[in-house]
Design a protein around this motif. Structure first.
Motif, PDB file in Angstrom:
ATOM      1  N   ALA A 172       0.737  -1.076   0.022  1.00  0.00           N
ATOM      2  CA  ALA A 172       0.063  -0.012   0.024  1.00  0.00           C
ATOM      3  C   ALA A 172       0.890   1.292  -0.132  1.00  0.00           C
ATOM      4  O   ALA A 172       0.469   2.194  -0.734  1.00  0.00           O
ATOM      5  CB  ALA A 172      -1.039  -0.015   1.148  1.00  0.00           C
ATOM      6  N   LEU A 206       2.172   1.699  -3.331  1.00  0.00           N
ATOM      7  CA  LEU A 206       1.215   2.408  -4.253  1.00  0.00           C
ATOM      8  C   LEU A 206       0.961   3.939  -4.061  1.00  0.00           C
ATOM      9  O   LEU A 206       1.006   4.673  -4.994  1.00  0.00           O
ATOM     10  CB  LEU A 206      -0.150   1.519  -4.196  1.00  0.00           C
ATOM     11  CG  LEU A 206      -1.097   1.630  -5.350  1.00  0.00           C
ATOM     12  CD1 LEU A 206      -0.558   1.489  -6.797  1.00  0.00           C
ATOM     13  CD2 LEU A 206      -2.218   0.808  -4.941  1.00  0.00           C
ATOM     14  N   ARG A 264      -6.348   0.803  -8.887  1.00  0.00           N
ATOM     15  CA  ARG A 264      -5.642  -0.272  -8.015  1.00  0.00           C
ATOM     16  C   ARG A 264      -5.527  -0.247  -6.412  1.00  0.00           C
ATOM     17  O   ARG A 264      -5.968  -0.909  -5.626  1.00  0.00           O
ATOM     18  CB  ARG A 264      -4.421  -0.285  -8.525  1.00  0.00           C
ATOM     19  CG  ARG A 264      -4.063  -1.042  -9.850  1.00  0.00           C
ATOM     20  CD  ARG A 264      -2.515  -1.421  -9.909  1.00  0.00           C
ATOM     21  NE  ARG A 264      -2.228  -1.056 -11.270  1.00  0.00           N
ATOM     22  CZ  ARG A 264      -0.934  -1.007 -11.549  1.00  0.00           C
ATOM     23  NH1 ARG A 264       0.207  -1.107 -10.935  1.00  0.00           N
ATOM     24  NH2 ARG A 264      -0.551  -0.736 -12.744  1.00  0.00           N
ATOM     25  N   LYS A 265      -5.398   1.036  -6.263  1.00  0.00           N
ATOM     26  CA  LYS A 265      -5.551   1.471  -4.676  1.00  0.00           C
ATOM     27  C   LYS A 265      -6.967   0.967  -4.048  1.00  0.00           C
ATOM     28  O   LYS A 265      -7.277   0.598  -2.995  1.00  0.00           O
ATOM     29  CB  LYS A 265      -5.219   2.683  -4.592  1.00  0.00           C
ATOM     30  CG  LYS A 265      -5.103   3.230  -2.782  1.00  0.00           C
ATOM     31  CD  LYS A 265      -4.795   4.703  -2.612  1.00  0.00           C
ATOM     32  CE  LYS A 265      -4.862   4.843  -1.231  1.00  0.00           C
ATOM     33  NZ  LYS A 265      -4.025   6.190  -0.909  1.00  0.00           N
ATOM     34  N   GLN A 300      -7.420  -2.637  -3.783  1.00  0.00           N
ATOM     35  CA  GLN A 300      -6.559  -3.283  -2.824  1.00  0.00           C
ATOM     36  C   GLN A 300      -7.456  -2.910  -1.612  1.00  0.00           C
ATOM     37  O   GLN A 300      -7.279  -3.686  -0.552  1.00  0.00           O
ATOM     38  CB  GLN A 300      -5.200  -2.544  -2.780  1.00  0.00           C
ATOM     39  CG  GLN A 300      -4.430  -2.951  -1.781  1.00  0.00           C
ATOM     40  CD  GLN A 300      -3.088  -2.367  -1.996  1.00  0.00           C
ATOM     41  OE1 GLN A 300      -2.963  -1.248  -2.272  1.00  0.00           O
ATOM     42  NE2 GLN A 300      -2.105  -3.133  -1.906  1.00  0.00           N
ATOM     43  N   ARG A 358      -9.995  -5.212  -1.222  1.00  0.00           N
ATOM     44  CA  ARG A 358      -9.717  -6.674  -0.486  1.00  0.00           C
ATOM     45  C   ARG A 358      -9.370  -6.563   0.807  1.00  0.00           C
ATOM     46  O   ARG A 358      -9.482  -7.739   1.416  1.00  0.00           O
ATOM     47  CB  ARG A 358      -8.481  -6.975  -1.543  1.00  0.00           C
ATOM     48  CG  ARG A 358      -9.070  -7.520  -2.722  1.00  0.00           C
ATOM     49  CD  ARG A 358      -7.738  -8.363  -3.624  1.00  0.00           C
ATOM     50  NE  ARG A 358      -6.560  -7.408  -3.653  1.00  0.00           N
ATOM     51  CZ  ARG A 358      -6.192  -6.683  -4.572  1.00  0.00           C
ATOM     52  NH1 ARG A 358      -6.972  -6.411  -5.854  1.00  0.00           N
ATOM     53  NH2 ARG A 358      -4.953  -6.024  -4.480  1.00  0.00           N
ATOM     54  N   ASP A 359      -8.409  -5.489   1.305  1.00  0.00           N
ATOM     55  CA  ASP A 359      -8.079  -5.481   2.579  1.00  0.00           C
ATOM     56  C   ASP A 359      -9.382  -5.603   3.636  1.00  0.00           C
ATOM     57  O   ASP A 359      -9.266  -6.189   4.777  1.00  0.00           O
ATOM     58  CB  ASP A 359      -7.346  -4.150   2.762  1.00  0.00           C
ATOM     59  CG  ASP A 359      -5.814  -4.317   1.911  1.00  0.00           C
ATOM     60  OD1 ASP A 359      -5.448  -5.473   1.666  1.00  0.00           O
ATOM     61  OD2 ASP A 359      -5.243  -3.196   1.862  1.00  0.00           O
TER      62      ASP A 359
END
Length: 100
Positions: free
Chosen positions: A2, A5, A66-67, A70, A73-74
Motif C-alpha cells: 500500500a 502504491l 488499483r488502490k 486493494q 480486498r483489505d
C-alpha cells in the motif's frame, strides 16, 4: 504494498503538476512573442506536454483504481470475508446434503 502504491500515486501527481506548469508557460510564451521560430519550438513543447499530461492522468487513474481495489480486498480480509471460499462452500454444501 500500500505504501508503494501511495508513493507511485504521489510521484505521478507531481509529474502532472510539472506538465501543467510547462503548458502554462508555453501558453504565456505564445502570447508574448511573434517570432515564428520560437513559436514553432514552443508549439512542439506544448504538444509534448499535452501528450505527457494525458499519459500521466491515465496512469494516475489506473493507480487510484488499483488502490481502491486493494482497499476493498483489505476490507474483506479484515471483516472475516463474508463471501464463501471454495472450501467453505464445499463444507456448507456437504452439510446441507447430510441434513436432507
Amino acid at each position: 504494498m500500500a505504501h508503494e502504491l501511495d508513493q507511485k500515486i504521489q510521484d505521478v501527481y507531481k509529474r502532472i503538476q510539472t506538465e501543467r506548469k510547462v503548458l502554462e508557460a508555453g501558453q504565456l510564451l505564445r502570447q508574448a512573442t511573434s517570432n515564428p521560430d520560437v513559436l514553432r519550438r514552443n508549439d512542439a513543447k506544448i504538444r509534448e506536454a499535452e501528450r505527457s499530461l494525458s499519459y500521466f492522468e491515465d496512469t494516475l487513474r489506473e493507480l487510484q483504481s488499483r488502490k481502491m481495489m486493494q482497499a476493498q480486498r483489505d476490507d474483506h480480509s479484515r471483516s472475516g470475508s463474508m463471501g464463501f471460499s471454495s472450501s467453505r462452500l464445499a463444507f456448507f454444501t456437504s452439510q446441507q446434503s447430510s441434513i436432507r
